[in-house]
Design a protein around this motif. Sequence first.
Motif, PDB file in Angstrom:
ATOM      1  N   GLY A  78       0.786  -1.210   0.000  1.00  0.00           N
ATOM      2  CA  GLY A  78       0.000   0.000   0.000  1.00  0.00           C
ATOM      3  C   GLY A  78       0.821   1.264   0.000  1.00  0.00           C
ATOM      4  O   GLY A  78       0.681   2.121  -0.867  1.00  0.00           O
ATOM      5  N   VAL A  79       1.697   1.416   0.964  1.00  0.00           N
ATOM      6  CA  VAL A  79       2.540   2.602   1.064  1.00  0.00           C
ATOM      7  C   VAL A  79       3.727   2.491   0.122  1.00  0.00           C
ATOM      8  O   VAL A  79       4.082   3.434  -0.590  1.00  0.00           O
ATOM      9  CB  VAL A  79       3.022   2.799   2.517  1.00  0.00           C
ATOM     10  CG1 VAL A  79       4.144   3.812   2.577  1.00  0.00           C
ATOM     11  CG2 VAL A  79       1.867   3.243   3.389  1.00  0.00           C
ATOM     12  N   SER A  80       4.356   1.339   0.077  1.00  0.00           N
ATOM     13  CA  SER A  80       5.601   1.172  -0.665  1.00  0.00           C
ATOM     14  C   SER A  80       5.360   1.158  -2.169  1.00  0.00           C
ATOM     15  O   SER A  80       4.391   0.589  -2.665  1.00  0.00           O
ATOM     16  CB  SER A  80       6.287  -0.128  -0.249  1.00  0.00           C
ATOM     17  OG  SER A  80       7.467  -0.321  -0.986  1.00  0.00           O
ATOM     18  N   ALA A  81       6.281   1.814  -2.894  1.00  0.00           N
ATOM     19  CA  ALA A  81       6.278   1.736  -4.354  1.00  0.00           C
ATOM     20  C   ALA A  81       7.033   0.510  -4.844  1.00  0.00           C
ATOM     21  O   ALA A  81       6.983   0.191  -6.028  1.00  0.00           O
ATOM     22  CB  ALA A  81       6.913   2.998  -4.944  1.00  0.00           C
ATOM     23  N   ARG A  82       7.722  -0.182  -3.957  1.00  0.00           N
ATOM     24  CA  ARG A  82       8.543  -1.335  -4.342  1.00  0.00           C
ATOM     25  C   ARG A  82       7.654  -2.569  -4.524  1.00  0.00           C
ATOM     26  O   ARG A  82       7.000  -3.013  -3.581  1.00  0.00           O
ATOM     27  CB  ARG A  82       9.597  -1.605  -3.280  1.00  0.00           C
ATOM     28  CG  ARG A  82      10.641  -2.634  -3.681  1.00  0.00           C
ATOM     29  CD  ARG A  82      11.503  -3.029  -2.491  1.00  0.00           C
ATOM     30  NE  ARG A  82      12.219  -1.922  -1.928  1.00  0.00           N
ATOM     31  CZ  ARG A  82      13.486  -1.585  -2.227  1.00  0.00           C
ATOM     32  NH1 ARG A  82      14.135  -2.303  -3.119  1.00  0.00           N
ATOM     33  NH2 ARG A  82      14.069  -0.564  -1.652  1.00  0.00           N
ATOM     34  N   PRO A  83       7.599  -3.155  -5.720  1.00  0.00           N
ATOM     35  CA  PRO A  83       6.729  -4.314  -5.932  1.00  0.00           C
ATOM     36  C   PRO A  83       7.257  -5.562  -5.225  1.00  0.00           C
ATOM     37  O   PRO A  83       8.465  -5.748  -5.074  1.00  0.00           O
ATOM     38  CB  PRO A  83       6.755  -4.509  -7.457  1.00  0.00           C
ATOM     39  CG  PRO A  83       7.377  -3.267  -8.015  1.00  0.00           C
ATOM     40  CD  PRO A  83       8.284  -2.739  -6.949  1.00  0.00           C
ATOM     41  N   GLY A 100       7.002 -12.959  -3.403  1.00  0.00           N
ATOM     42  CA  GLY A 100       8.357 -12.824  -2.896  1.00  0.00           C
ATOM     43  C   GLY A 100       8.537 -11.626  -1.993  1.00  0.00           C
ATOM     44  O   GLY A 100       7.690 -10.732  -1.913  1.00  0.00           O
ATOM     45  N   LEU A 101       9.673 -11.587  -1.294  1.00  0.00           N
ATOM     46  CA  LEU A 101      10.006 -10.452  -0.451  1.00  0.00           C
ATOM     47  C   LEU A 101      10.395  -9.269  -1.327  1.00  0.00           C
ATOM     48  O   LEU A 101      10.733  -9.429  -2.497  1.00  0.00           O
ATOM     49  CB  LEU A 101      11.154 -10.803   0.496  1.00  0.00           C
ATOM     50  CG  LEU A 101      10.796 -11.541   1.793  1.00  0.00           C
ATOM     51  CD1 LEU A 101      10.255 -12.940   1.501  1.00  0.00           C
ATOM     52  CD2 LEU A 101      12.000 -11.631   2.718  1.00  0.00           C
ATOM     53  N   ARG A 106       2.327 -15.281   4.368  1.00  0.00           N
ATOM     54  CA  ARG A 106       3.049 -14.019   4.365  1.00  0.00           C
ATOM     55  C   ARG A 106       2.045 -12.870   4.399  1.00  0.00           C
ATOM     56  O   ARG A 106       0.941 -12.980   3.872  1.00  0.00           O
ATOM     57  CB  ARG A 106       3.948 -13.922   3.133  1.00  0.00           C
ATOM     58  CG  ARG A 106       5.124 -14.876   3.197  1.00  0.00           C
ATOM     59  CD  ARG A 106       6.020 -14.805   1.982  1.00  0.00           C
ATOM     60  NE  ARG A 106       7.273 -15.509   2.224  1.00  0.00           N
ATOM     61  CZ  ARG A 106       8.249 -15.653   1.322  1.00  0.00           C
ATOM     62  NH1 ARG A 106       8.100 -15.152   0.095  1.00  0.00           N
ATOM     63  NH2 ARG A 106       9.361 -16.283   1.637  1.00  0.00           N
ATOM     64  N   ARG A 107       2.449 -11.764   5.000  1.00  0.00           N
ATOM     65  CA  ARG A 107       1.537 -10.641   5.216  1.00  0.00           C
ATOM     66  C   ARG A 107       0.939 -10.133   3.906  1.00  0.00           C
ATOM     67  O   ARG A 107      -0.230  -9.757   3.837  1.00  0.00           O
ATOM     68  CB  ARG A 107       2.278  -9.521   5.945  1.00  0.00           C
ATOM     69  CG  ARG A 107       1.402  -8.333   6.281  1.00  0.00           C
ATOM     70  CD  ARG A 107       2.186  -7.217   6.954  1.00  0.00           C
ATOM     71  NE  ARG A 107       1.302  -6.123   7.305  1.00  0.00           N
ATOM     72  CZ  ARG A 107       0.668  -6.012   8.458  1.00  0.00           C
ATOM     73  NH1 ARG A 107       0.815  -6.952   9.374  1.00  0.00           N
ATOM     74  NH2 ARG A 107      -0.133  -4.981   8.711  1.00  0.00           N
ATOM     75  N   TRP A 108       1.748 -10.093   2.856  1.00  0.00           N
ATOM     76  CA  TRP A 108       1.322  -9.515   1.578  1.00  0.00           C
ATOM     77  C   TRP A 108       0.718 -10.554   0.645  1.00  0.00           C
ATOM     78  O   TRP A 108       0.557 -10.299  -0.545  1.00  0.00           O
ATOM     79  CB  TRP A 108       2.512  -8.844   0.893  1.00  0.00           C
ATOM     80  CG  TRP A 108       3.708  -9.747   0.786  1.00  0.00           C
ATOM     81  CD1 TRP A 108       4.030 -10.556  -0.263  1.00  0.00           C
ATOM     82  CD2 TRP A 108       4.724  -9.954   1.769  1.00  0.00           C
ATOM     83  NE1 TRP A 108       5.179 -11.252   0.003  1.00  0.00           N
ATOM     84  CE2 TRP A 108       5.635 -10.898   1.255  1.00  0.00           C
ATOM     85  CE3 TRP A 108       4.962  -9.427   3.047  1.00  0.00           C
ATOM     86  CZ2 TRP A 108       6.761 -11.320   1.966  1.00  0.00           C
ATOM     87  CZ3 TRP A 108       6.082  -9.859   3.754  1.00  0.00           C
ATOM     88  CH2 TRP A 108       6.962 -10.791   3.206  1.00  0.00           C
ATOM     89  N   SER A 109       0.353 -11.706   1.176  1.00  0.00           N
ATOM     90  CA  SER A 109      -0.243 -12.755   0.357  1.00  0.00           C
ATOM     91  C   SER A 109      -1.710 -12.396   0.085  1.00  0.00           C
ATOM     92  O   SER A 109      -2.622 -12.815   0.793  1.00  0.00           O
ATOM     93  CB  SER A 109      -0.141 -14.108   1.065  1.00  0.00           C
ATOM     94  OG  SER A 109      -0.700 -15.137   0.293  1.00  0.00           O
TER      95      SER A 109
END
Length: 792
Positions: free
Chosen positions: A185-190, A195-196, A662-665
């Motif tokens: 959400g906040v991060s621009a890093r995909p 994956g991490l 994982r949190r972003w799953s």
Amino acid sequence: MDIRLTLAFTVSVSIVGLYAMPVFSSGAEELSATPVEQELVSLSSLIKFYQLSGYKILYSSRVVNKSMQVNSDLLNISPVNINDLAAALPELGLQLLQQQSVYVITPNTDDPATVPKISVAQNNVDPLIKAVESIIVTGSMHKYAKTELTGSSRVLAADQLNALPAIGFDAIRLTNRLPGSSSMGVSARPRIRGGLQDELLVLQDGIELLEPFHLADFHSAYSAIDLFTVDTIEVYTGGFPSRYGNRMSGVLDITSEGFGEENATSLGISNFSQFVNTSQALTGDTNGAWTLAYRRGDLSDLTQYIEAQSGVPRYYDASARLLLELNDKRTLSFGAVVSRDKIKFEDAEEKAGSRVRMKYGWVRLEQEANPDFNSSWSFNYIDFVRQKSSLSLELPDETEDNPEPEKGGFLDYQQKIRRFAVRNDYSSWLASGRLLEFGWQAEYTRGEFDNHAVINRGELADLLGTQKLLERDLIIEENGWSGGAYASMEYELIPGLIIQPSMRWDFQTYYSGKARYQVSPRLGMAYEISEKLDFRFSIGRFFQPEALHELQILDGETEYFAAQKSDHFVLGLDWQSDKVQFVADIYYKNYRNQKRRYENIFNPFVLLPELEPDRVGISPGRAFARGIDLDFAYLFSPELNTSLRYSYMSAKDRLNGVWVPRRWSQTHTVNGSLVWQKNDYTLAAAATWHSGWRTSHLEFEYDEDTVLSVENILNNRKLGTYFSFDISARKHWDVGKVRIEVFGNITNVSDRKNRAGIDYDIDESDEGTLLLTPDPEFLPGLIPSIGISLSF
């Protein structure tokens, strides 16, 4: 051991060097809106129209420039016929060559120095391939024959990047709209296919970027890539070629805007930045061009999630490039980039500051020994410095007899990295008409790390079973070599069936003075079922050693973890007609040798993550990610197109025998967009929905001697669904030779409060039990981005 590995790799290179075959990658130059002058439209717009209609057309930005215009009636002819495009080119000094289903635009001149070299005497060598290769190498830096036919990849061209809405016109953030890509959400890093975030390789003009994001110490909220200088972003989400190494999940290969034949300058201002870009062709006996770009800004509008009372999130980045055409076979280019952050946040109880400076420069020599053999040498140097300071002092309850801070502390961190790298790539057409790619690279890196910290994480740390009181005084210097070599080939095993075997060999010498080696075999296949339908399959091994600059000294780690390993399996289908394109991928990634990582398990969007009580170390024994990616695009008309993308994903770590998501799953993700472009207008709308990130949920009351197992609470609850509806618009006016353009977008138009995490306040009851009060945290709401630019 090292001798055996070297011999094995040498034999492998010899074997794969027997065969190869070309692959085309259609790209498009920046799509300019239709000029307002009467019945004319830019040639690049017309070409893009034909590409969207299903034709595979290749060309160079040095052959087709922005000043070329054709009759706008060509956009209204139905049905679409490639012969109409071919008939329009001779007036511009161009011609259209065809071989099977691929077309290439070349100069139409009697001057042999400008005509692509075509040899038809090479058995099965496609003559058009020679023309394409000549054009691509001449017109774009580091663009050699590419082998992504069997992997999962997308190309975002400049016109797509400019049209779609994104916070602050952030180029990399737009890749999060692709299937298989997710963020927090906040991060621009995909985060690619579960994956991490550190499993992504980011390259610009062939140079690996150590930190391509501003606000790097505050969740990488904004990329350091200026959207207005980007030509294409090539995104690999699986099965990527062996020329890319040292990352397990994905690649962003960014190509800067090409050198045009005409001078051009743009300057503009937005609520996120002020920028100027200029390019000029060299005159006289030397052919070539130079470009300059500068951008600076204030990211206050983007840092709402930090909730600090005051902040100074300032940044700037600048770049310079020079291209010299030494002769018709050799091109020499130089480049330099400087990026700086000066960040300061402060509220009643917390202070944080960060200074990041990255400088890198490169020189590259590209040469064509003959029409069948190309090579490239590049040298680059990176100077990277990061300084970070944090102070947290939780104010005590004034009613206490001996008021002392419950938790808090300070942290001072400094990192200095110097790296010199050399890379050599080759692309060769063999006598059998097949393609061989091979190359190598080596880097020497020196790093200095200082970490001084005193931290009291309070009672919540006792509940989680983590260390409550920490005191660190660490000074470490490391240096060493790393690098590798690769070889890949393509050949047609039977009619319609393409085989792509490849191999990588990588090494590192900074592991406690001991050299480590990894061997990564990969295999891809593609089968043309029909003219419209292709089947893909790839399998491969991917290693990710912890790079020298990635030492996790901020969390107390003083040694590097062994290389992580991931095996990829990808099945794909591509179907394309005149107006419809559909891509489907099924993937599975199996992880081994996972390194320990550190996360804030309740609320990751905090000002001082290393000082928070929910900071825990996670050491997976294994991990996996699996999913389905679907990508559908439809061309309603030359002016209107749409896309709809769906992803299913499941990504889990195995912790002490328990599989933990994982949190972003994001289990289900849907992205949709609608873009309308006509004359001097561009309007776009995009929406993103997913079924919600995960968070770690606690009960409201625990006995004071309770110690929880992290694997039993980590990411055990889903947050609510996420939704954002975004819009963007552009309009330009031509006044003489000056173009005035206004642009803007609004992210999260409905100002929806999307849940980001849960923070917990902890108190002790009269009976001695621990009482926890949840405090929900939300992502930023509506974010507008507006700007104006002048081009001349």
